[in-house]
Design a protein around this motif. Structure first.
Motif, PDB file in Angstrom:
ATOM      1  N   ASP A  26       0.869  -1.064   0.094  1.00 31.15           N
ATOM      2  CA  ASP A  26      -0.080  -0.043  -0.045  1.00 31.15           C
ATOM      3  C   ASP A  26       1.008   1.227  -0.017  1.00 31.15           C
ATOM      4  O   ASP A  26       1.171   1.644   0.915  1.00 31.15           O
ATOM      5  CB  ASP A  26      -0.897  -0.098   1.026  1.00 31.15           C
ATOM      6  CG  ASP A  26      -1.963   0.992   1.079  1.00 31.15           C
ATOM      7  OD1 ASP A  26      -1.976   1.847   0.178  1.00 31.15           O
ATOM      8  OD2 ASP A  26      -2.841   1.131   1.983  1.00 31.15           O
ATOM      9  N   LYS A  29      -0.304   4.034   2.276  1.00 27.62           N
ATOM     10  CA  LYS A  29       0.089   3.838   3.580  1.00 27.62           C
ATOM     11  C   LYS A  29       1.403   4.041   3.922  1.00 27.62           C
ATOM     12  O   LYS A  29       1.804   4.649   5.072  1.00 27.62           O
ATOM     13  CB  LYS A  29      -0.511   2.408   3.931  1.00 27.62           C
ATOM     14  CG  LYS A  29      -0.124   2.039   5.373  1.00 27.62           C
ATOM     15  CD  LYS A  29      -0.707   0.633   5.643  1.00 27.62           C
ATOM     16  CE  LYS A  29      -0.570   0.446   7.246  1.00 27.62           C
ATOM     17  NZ  LYS A  29      -0.632  -1.117   7.405  1.00 27.62           N
ATOM     18  N   GLU A  33       2.893   6.956   6.600  1.00 28.35           N
ATOM     19  CA  GLU A  33       3.645   6.308   7.792  1.00 28.35           C
ATOM     20  C   GLU A  33       5.077   7.265   7.648  1.00 28.35           C
ATOM     21  O   GLU A  33       5.509   7.702   8.725  1.00 28.35           O
ATOM     22  CB  GLU A  33       4.089   4.887   7.624  1.00 28.35           C
ATOM     23  CG  GLU A  33       2.699   3.930   8.122  1.00 28.35           C
ATOM     24  CD  GLU A  33       3.234   2.601   7.729  1.00 28.35           C
ATOM     25  OE1 GLU A  33       4.305   2.189   7.280  1.00 28.35           O
ATOM     26  OE2 GLU A  33       2.611   1.776   7.919  1.00 28.35           O
TER      27      GLU A  33
END
Length: 133
Positions: A26, A29, A33
């Motif tokens: 992903d 994602k 992060e």
């Protein structure tokens, strides 16, 4: 059907492989992060995973570069760290697709060939390397 979608969502959340499907990476994602890590980052900027002197030396290979501020190598080091992490994760997806737990040159070559952002590496890791697998 709903169970398969739930399994795929769980795999995506964990960064793993959905049952009976290809490995999941992903990208959104990953960058989210990285952004939260950067926002929470507190350091004295003295210890780095990449050597700042080496980064500065590479920067000075450009004849137009005369002086380098103290902050520039730090930013380049962080950029390199993020780039290496993303490329490694992309290569890892390919290794898992081939049911391997060891990254190979061909995995990295495939990750590079599937990412337009990495076109500058084409002279170092030719696309033919990715096609060998």
């Amino acid at each position: 059907m709903a169970a398969a979608a739930a399994a795929a969502a769980a795999a995506a959340a964990s960064g793993g492989t959905a049952p009976g499907a290809h490995p999941v990476f992903d990208l959104g994602k990953f960058w989210q992060e990285q952004l939260s890590v950067a926002e929470a980052f507190e350091s004295d900027f003295k210890n780095h995973p990449l050597p700042l002197a080496r980064i500065k030396k590479v920067m000075k290979t450009d004849q137009d570069v005369k002086m380098i501020s103290a902050e520039a190598p730090i930013l380049f080091a962080k950029g390199c760290e993020i780039f290496i992490t993303e490329l490694t994760k992309r290569a890892w997806v390919h290794a898992e697709e081939n049911k391997r737990r060891t990254l190979q040159r061909s995995d990295i070559a495939t990750a590079i060939s599937k990412t337009d952002m990495c076109d500058f590496l084409i002279d170092i890791v030719p696309r033919e390397e990715a096609a060998k697998v």
